[in-house]
Design a protein around this motif. Structure first.
Motif, short mmCIF file in Angstrom:
data_model
loop_
_atom_site.label_atom_id
_atom_site.label_comp_id
_atom_site.label_asym_id
_atom_site.label_seq_id
_atom_site.Cartn_x
_atom_site.Cartn_y
_atom_site.Cartn_z
N VAL A 15 -11.27 0.44 -11.13
CA VAL A 15 -10.39 0.26 -9.86
C VAL A 15 -9.02 -0.34 -10.31
N TRP A 16 -9.17 -1.63 -10.80
CA TRP A 16 -7.92 -2.20 -11.07
C TRP A 16 -6.86 -1.48 -11.86
N ASP A 17 -7.74 -0.78 -13.01
CA ASP A 17 -6.92 0.12 -14.05
C ASP A 17 -6.07 1.19 -13.07
N ARG A 18 -6.71 1.85 -12.19
CA ARG A 18 -6.11 2.90 -11.29
C ARG A 18 -5.10 2.44 -10.50
N LEU A 19 -5.34 1.02 -9.94
CA LEU A 19 -4.29 0.59 -9.13
C LEU A 19 -3.18 0.26 -9.68
N THR A 20 -3.36 -0.26 -10.93
CA THR A 20 -2.38 -0.67 -11.65
C THR A 20 -1.47 0.43 -12.25
N GLN A 21 -2.12 1.60 -12.48
CA GLN A 21 -1.41 2.88 -13.14
C GLN A 21 -0.83 3.47 -11.91
N GLY A 22 -1.30 3.02 -10.59
CA GLY A 22 -0.64 3.56 -9.41
C GLY A 22 0.79 3.04 -9.29
N ALA A 23 0.68 1.63 -9.27
CA ALA A 23 1.83 0.79 -9.08
C ALA A 23 2.95 1.42 -10.30
N ASN A 24 2.46 1.55 -11.53
CA ASN A 24 3.33 1.96 -12.44
C ASN A 24 3.98 3.15 -12.26
N LYS A 25 3.24 4.01 -11.67
CA LYS A 25 3.83 5.53 -11.06
C LYS A 25 4.37 5.58 -9.91
N ARG A 26 4.43 4.50 -9.02
CA ARG A 26 4.90 4.43 -7.72
C ARG A 26 4.04 5.33 -6.86
N ALA A 27 2.91 5.25 -6.88
CA ALA A 27 1.66 6.09 -6.00
C ALA A 27 1.85 5.92 -4.67
N HIS A 28 1.92 6.99 -3.95
CA HIS A 28 1.61 6.83 -2.55
C HIS A 28 0.38 6.53 -2.12
N VAL A 29 0.18 5.46 -1.06
CA VAL A 29 -1.12 4.94 -0.72
C VAL A 29 -1.12 5.07 0.87
N ALA A 30 -2.11 5.10 1.43
CA ALA A 30 -2.23 4.80 2.80
C ALA A 30 -2.30 3.35 3.24
N LEU A 31 -1.68 2.68 4.15
CA LEU A 31 -1.70 1.61 4.60
C LEU A 31 -2.34 1.59 6.09
N GLY A 32 -3.21 0.92 6.34
CA GLY A 32 -3.94 0.91 7.68
C GLY A 32 -3.66 -0.66 8.19
N THR A 33 -2.96 -0.50 9.36
CA THR A 33 -3.04 -1.83 10.30
C THR A 33 -3.53 -1.61 11.45
N VAL A 34 -3.50 -2.78 12.41
CA VAL A 34 -3.90 -2.66 13.79
C VAL A 34 -2.68 -2.93 14.54
N SER A 35 -2.35 -1.95 15.58
CA SER A 35 -0.89 -2.53 16.57
C SER A 35 -1.21 -3.56 17.44
N ILE A 36 -0.18 -4.10 17.85
CA ILE A 36 -0.24 -5.26 18.63
C ILE A 36 -1.18 -4.90 20.27
N ASP A 37 -1.34 -3.43 20.50
CA ASP A 37 -2.05 -3.13 21.48
C ASP A 37 -3.62 -2.79 20.93
N GLY A 38 -3.84 -3.29 19.83
CA GLY A 38 -5.27 -2.83 19.15
C GLY A 38 -5.82 -1.50 18.76
N GLN A 39 -4.52 -0.65 18.59
CA GLN A 39 -4.62 0.84 18.14
C GLN A 39 -4.60 0.66 16.66
N PRO A 40 -5.40 1.57 15.76
CA PRO A 40 -5.35 1.82 14.65
C PRO A 40 -3.99 2.47 14.03
N GLU A 41 -3.50 2.05 12.94
CA GLU A 41 -2.17 2.81 12.55
C GLU A 41 -2.29 2.99 11.10
N VAL A 42 -2.00 4.27 10.50
CA VAL A 42 -2.11 4.46 9.16
C VAL A 42 -0.64 5.14 8.95
N ARG A 43 -0.13 4.80 7.69
CA ARG A 43 1.14 5.32 7.15
C ARG A 43 0.97 5.41 5.49
#
Length: 181
Positions: A15-43
């Motif tokens: 897992v950590w090797d793949r994450l590190t390689q991902g950073a080295n290659k500038r991999a695109h990942v999904a980032l999930g957060t919660v909006s201020i009105d409680g809705q899920p957000e992914v980008r």
């Protein structure tokens, strides 16, 4: 010979090797957060740095973006990476600290000039505009932010011939446990 996915230690190392390689290659990942009105957000964002020793990940963003508002309200996020070569899904839950100003100037200076245009859009990201191109881009280090993500939980699912799933948590001192896939 043991394959990485047959042991918890091997899975966590992969897992950590793949994450590190991902950073080295500038991999695109999904980032999930919660909006201020409680809705899920992914980008989609770019993974910029990973430190397995401190279990931290870094992402860059515009300080004016909606994700900043969401993270100021609830400083927790999820990061998802799919590694097709290994048939490995990695989900990271993290506490997020927003870094700006002098604390991130070293990162700003390392951003290629053409990429700096992503940080300093007028009007700010997400604002209504009259036409699809009615905005300007001017690099602005004052709106450049680094999301410092401290991993608190990792869920790794190997989808090879025999599926395997492991969870690692800060609470369990990262020793890990097997879960039904």
């Amino acid at each position: 010979m043991t394959n990485w996915y047959e042991t918890l230690d091997g899975t966590q190392a992969q897992v950590w090797d793949r994450l590190t390689q991902g950073a080295n290659k500038r991999a695109h990942v999904a980032l999930g957060t919660v909006s201020i009105d409680g809705q899920p957000e992914v980008r989609t964002v770019v993974l910029r740095d990973v430190d397995p020793k401190t279990r931290s990940l870094e992402l860059y963003t515009d300080l004016q973006s909606d994700k900043i508002t969401s993270l100021r309200n609830n400083p927790k996020a999820a990061i998802h990476l799919w590694d097709a070569d290994l048939a490995l899904q990695i989900r990271v839950q993290a506490d997020v600290t927003i870094l700006t100003g002098d604390a991130v100037m070293d990162r700003w200076n390392a951003v290629p000039d053409h990429s700096k245009n992503s940080y300093g859009i007028t009007p700010s990201p997400g604002q209504p505009i009259p036409e699809s191109t009615a905005y300007t881009k001017k690099p602005d280090p004052a709106v450049f932010a680094v999301l410092s993500c401290q991993a608190t939980h990792i869920d790794a699912v190997y989808l090879g011939d025999i599926h395997r799933r492991a969870a690692f948590s800060q609470v369990g001192d990262w020793t890990g446990k097997w879960l039904a896939p």
